[in-house]
Design an enzyme around this catalytic site. Structure first.
Site, PDB file in Angstrom:
ATOM      1  N   CYS A  95      12.253 -32.371 -17.584  1.00  0.00           N
ATOM      2  CA  CYS A  95      12.303 -32.172 -19.018  1.00  0.00           C
ATOM      3  C   CYS A  95      11.389 -31.112 -19.444  1.00  0.00           C
ATOM      4  O   CYS A  95       9.961 -30.925 -19.204  1.00  0.00           O
ATOM      5  CB  CYS A  95      11.852 -33.278 -19.631  1.00  0.00           C
ATOM      6  SG  CYS A  95      11.366 -33.300 -21.455  1.00  0.00           S
ATOM      7  N   CYS A  98       8.528 -32.119 -22.167  1.00  0.00           N
ATOM      8  CA  CYS A  98       7.640 -32.726 -21.514  1.00  0.00           C
ATOM      9  C   CYS A  98       6.480 -32.241 -20.735  1.00  0.00           C
ATOM     10  O   CYS A  98       5.607 -32.347 -20.645  1.00  0.00           O
ATOM     11  CB  CYS A  98       8.227 -33.779 -20.479  1.00  0.00           C
ATOM     12  SG  CYS A  98       9.544 -34.715 -21.359  1.00  0.00           S
ATOM     13  N   ASP A 493      -3.399   8.552  -5.519  1.00  0.00           N
ATOM     14  CA  ASP A 493      -4.236   9.112  -4.593  1.00  0.00           C
ATOM     15  C   ASP A 493      -3.649  10.209  -3.518  1.00  0.00           C
ATOM     16  O   ASP A 493      -2.099   9.996  -3.490  1.00  0.00           O
ATOM     17  CB  ASP A 493      -5.145   7.801  -3.546  1.00  0.00           C
ATOM     18  CG  ASP A 493      -5.738   8.408  -2.385  1.00  0.00           C
ATOM     19  OD1 ASP A 493      -6.623   9.257  -2.573  1.00  0.00           O
ATOM     20  OD2 ASP A 493      -5.538   7.811  -1.472  1.00  0.00           O
ATOM     21  N   ASP A 687      -4.210   3.461  -1.475  1.00  0.00           N
ATOM     22  CA  ASP A 687      -3.878   2.843   0.008  1.00  0.00           C
ATOM     23  C   ASP A 687      -4.746   1.775   0.394  1.00  0.00           C
ATOM     24  O   ASP A 687      -5.019   1.632   1.592  1.00  0.00           O
ATOM     25  CB  ASP A 687      -3.599   3.937   1.193  1.00  0.00           C
ATOM     26  CG  ASP A 687      -4.926   4.662   1.162  1.00  0.00           C
ATOM     27  OD1 ASP A 687      -5.764   4.620   0.491  1.00  0.00           O
ATOM     28  OD2 ASP A 687      -5.132   5.400   2.527  1.00  0.00           O
ATOM     29  N   ASP A 691      -9.816   2.663  -2.258  1.00  0.00           N
ATOM     30  CA  ASP A 691      -9.643   2.773  -3.668  1.00  0.00           C
ATOM     31  C   ASP A 691      -9.811   1.631  -4.376  1.00  0.00           C
ATOM     32  O   ASP A 691      -9.388   1.753  -5.523  1.00  0.00           O
ATOM     33  CB  ASP A 691      -8.180   3.393  -3.625  1.00  0.00           C
ATOM     34  CG  ASP A 691      -7.768   4.704  -2.780  1.00  0.00           C
ATOM     35  OD1 ASP A 691      -8.361   5.606  -3.119  1.00  0.00           O
ATOM     36  OD2 ASP A 691      -6.657   4.591  -1.969  1.00  0.00           O
TER      37      ASP A 691
END
Length: 794
Positions: A95, A98, A493, A687, A691
């Site tokens: 439900c 609910c 990058d 990568d 970074d």
């Protein structure tokens, strides 16, 4: 329950990403430390410590490690807290209204910091303030669930995983669902038979009334009882109350057929809706069915079939042709082709042999493989992927949050409108009858349930996330999936993202009395402690063993290079900035590639040129991003301007910024952030851990090549599981397709409801149309949402 304490330490002044990796590795080696993770962007070191170990001892040891690696960094204690997260599964929850009540009431429990209930996976995720209060809170939740949905069973996710670990248990669970569906179908069938008899055959009034009443009780008695129970608890505005009032009202005005029809067809619709939702759950589960069921553990000369959770690091396992590789490890015997599509979306199998790393979830195609396990199952890549995808729905998209808030206000407003329709016109409109306007009000009530939206919208996002995973794109939340629809700027990058990151020495240019061999040797010794791709390429070109006893006073200068004493001589190896900083005259070169300058005892000794190669897929990525409307494509790199501009021109990038230090990358990203369109999103593609600061700063951080990389999976919001940047185009297409499906459902559901509401108020639409506007629309929306998980058309 967990037996670990989580410590969080702040490393003030930490600016070296490489040092951060070293600190993390050293802390992970400490006795009593289960796992340590250092977030370079926030400078927070999180440590899971066994309860048997004194936290103060760990703090002292960590402090010593940090001081040895980075003397200027100050270690401060952020907090020491018990793990506070818990996931419960609500078995049998069907439900949606609910589910909303349970989530709202759970948030009100004292000690609960946050609660999120995902109706699709039936998982309730909790965060509590004090772990010692967890048992009390779970007991409270169980009582709460029993009050709202008595048939629902609350179980701990960990216990449930253990209980459902074997195939038989899963089959039993499926059989139970099928048995319940059969009982429901039989009851509705008998109800429909009584309804048809009363409707089609002429009976005396009291017989006809009795047949309709029996049909009504069989189909809707449960709904009426639930409505009465909810009213006694003060929970009025839900679909049980609305249907009870509407259908009993129809009986009062002697519209017996329509009163029964509404309840019967509502229940039939809910039955079909339940089947559709369960089917979608199974489809998503099948889409992510990469969890291995067993492992062939080699014990002496015997092979034992065991659970992957029972295998330890260093154990030897055997994988036969056709079996899934159950744990991450390294091949020590055998050669085979492996299917990686479940993790990467790649259709072409890979060839693996002795020495290669393989991951859990790969399928062994044709050879017999013997593997030494490198990670426990809980730490394996497949386990992390499953956990992230299954928990992604807890990070809700703005559209989902809007629909949740809308649904809470929509039902009470429509109910009040229905009351006004029933009461006002008979009082002020000449000739208006109360019975006629009460009927129109009852039509209003039947339409008002927002199930179509509340079920189909999360299902659409969940399916989209599952479909992305199948394509090798790991999205950590539906909020990030939605954000990918509005990408304005993509910042790449260079190394390892647009280029292969596989460097090769292409030139060695000594100066003065230094020979080529000497220049390469001094550079190799100085770079021998570094894991940077450039350092590795120099060491590979040197090709000999490096005696690290001849290296002293090693110092890594961030953004510049390395200073070390090699065989008693002070050696500088790095870029032009390092030479300028040390006031050493150097040779300028326009060679294409990365130039590494070398100085020995303050005298320039020459330079080494290292070249990287652009990925074949990078041009496709740039072309694909422009074709789907990304306005601006930018590259940030620490490499030389000449190399960066050559690659930028080759790929057709809009802008290139070169020779950047890590902190300058963040500055450039913030500059680009200000220049994007007001509603546009900025995506950074890098990568992994190097970074981390930029990934954290972007609207959406995307990590490249996350397959097997814990750092990448932790650092980013989206992980491309292969080294193909064009997977970002796939991710954006999936995001757009998912949003299209979600908005189709929103417009269709609201559109039909508004039309039928207007027709009902005008006396044109009957309860038959109202049932379609409620249950029929919900069913259509759910079936449409299931399309989001289809991956073959992306």
């Amino acid at each position: 329950m967990s037996k670990e304490t989580t410590m969080e330490l702040i490393l003030e002044g930490l600016e070296c990403a490489n040092c951060a990796m070293k600190i993390e590795a050293k802390v992970n080696e400490l006795k009593g430390v289960k796992q340590a993770s250092l977030n370079f962007a926030t400078k927070v070191l999180s440590i899971e410590v066994d309860n048997t170990i004194d936290a103060n001892d760990i703090f002292s040891l960590v402090n010593k490690i940090v001081k040895d690696i980075e003397p200027d960094v100050i270690v401060k204690e952020k907090n020491i807290t018990r793990s506070t997260e818990k996931t419960l599964i609500l078995m049998g929850l069907d439900c949606v209204n609910c589910a909303g009540k349970i989530e709202a009431e759970t948030r009100k429990i004292a000690g609960v910091k946050s609660a999120s209930l995902d109706f699709i996976s039936k998982k309730l995720r909790l965060e509590v303030e004090n772990k010692h209060e967890l048992d009390r809170i779970i007991s409270h939740i169980k009582r709460l669930v029993k009050e709202i949905e008595p048939e629902v069973e609350v179980v701990d996710e960990e216990e449930h995983d253990i209980k459902c670990a074997c195939e038989d248990d899963r089959s039993n669970a499926a059989s139970n669902i099928e048995a319940n569906n059969k009982k429901w179908a039989v009851r509705l069938g008998i109800s429909a038979a009584f309804f048809a008899a009363a409707l089609l055959i002429e009976f005396p009034y009291w017989v006809e009334f009795s047949l309709f009443l029996i049909s009504y009780i069989l189909s809707g008695g449960e709904v009426v009882l639930r409505a009465v129970k909810n009213i006694t608890k003060g929970q009025v505005f839900d679909e049980n109350f609305l249907l009870t009032i509407a259908t009993i009202g129809a009986f009062i005005i002697q519209e017996f057929p329509e009163g029964v029809a509404v309840m019967l067809f509502f229940q039939v619709g809910m039955f079909l809706q339940n089947i559709a939702v369960n089917r979608s759950r199974k489809s998503i589960a099948a889409l992510l069915d990469i969890r291995p069921d067993f492992a062939n553990l080699k014990v002496g000369d015997e092979i034992k079939k065991v659970s992957p959770k029972d295998v330890k690091v260093g154990d030897i396992i055997v994988v036969k042709p056709g079996e899934k590789i159950p744990l991450d490890g390294k091949i020590i015997d055998g050669r085979s082709m492996v299917d990686t599509s479940a993790l990467t979306g790649e259709s072409v199998p890979r060839e693996v042999e002795v020495g290669n790393d393989v991951l859990a979830g790969f399928i062994n195609i044709n050879g017999l493989l013997t593997i030494e396990v490198s990670k426990e199952f809980g730490e394996s890549t497949v386990s992390k992927i499953l956990d992230l995808v299954q928990n992604a729905s807890s990070r809700k998209a703005p559209t989902e949050n809007f629909i949740t808030k809308f649904a809470r206000r929509y039902t009470p407003v429509v109910t009040m409108a229905a009351a006004l329709i029933a009461i006002v016109p008979p009082l002020i409109v000449p000739g208006a009858t109360f019975t006629d306007w009460l009927y129109r009000a009852l039509v209003f009530l039947v339409i008002s349930c927002p199930c179509a939206l509340v079920v189909s919208i999360p299902l659409g996002f969940f399916g989209g996330i599952g479909g992305a995973s199948k394509n090798g794109v790991l999205v950590k939340g539906s909020n990030y999936l939605e954000a990918l629809n509005d990408v304005d700027t993509v910042v790449f990058d260079k190394t390892g993202t647009l280029t292969k990151g596989v460097f090769k020495v292409t030139q060695i240019n000594p100066q003065g009395n230094v020979s080529k061999d000497e220049l390469l040797e001094y550079a190799a010794f100085a770079e021998s402690f570094s894991n940077h791709p450039i350092a590795l390429s120099i060491l590979k070109a040197y090709g000999k063993e490096v005696d690290k006893n001849e290296i002293e006073n090693y110092e890594e200068i961030s953004g510049h290079g390395i200073k070390a004493k090699v065989k008693g001589k002070t050696v500088l190896v790095g870029n032009a900035k390092l030479m300028a900083r040390e006031n050493i005259a150097y040779v300028n070169t326009d060679a294409v590639g990365t130039t590494v300058h070398v100085a020995i005892d303050g005298v320039y000794a020459g330079f080494i040129v290292i070249s990287d190669e652009v990925k074949e897929d990078s041009a496709n990525a740039v072309k694909g991003l422009k074709s789907i409307g990304v306005r601006r494509l930018v590259m940030l790199t620490g490499d030389s301007k000449a190399v960066a501009e050559k690659i930028g021109k080759q790929l057709g990038l809009d802008e290139v910024y070169a020779e950047l230090l890590p902190d300058q990358k963040v500055e450039k990203l913030e500059m680009l952030e200000k220049q994007k369109s007001p509603k546009g999103k900025l995506v950074f593609v890098g990568d992994g851990i190097n970074d981390a600061p930029v990934l954290a700063r972007a609207d959406v951080g995307v990590a490249m090549g996350g397959l097997g990389s814990d750092a990448a999976i932790e650092a980013a919001d989206v992980v491309l599981m292969t080294d193909e940047p064009s997977k970002l185009v796939t991710a954006i297409k999936i995001a757009k397709r998912t949003r299209r499906i979600v908005w189709q459902n929103i417009i269709f559901s609201l559109g039909v409801k508004i039309i039928v509401l207007a027709l009902g108020a005008g006396g044109i639409a009957t309860m038959w149309e109202a049932v379609f506007a409620d249950v029929g629309v919900a069913l259509i929306a759910i079936v449409n949402a299931m399309r989001a998980m289809k991956v073959d058309r992306i």
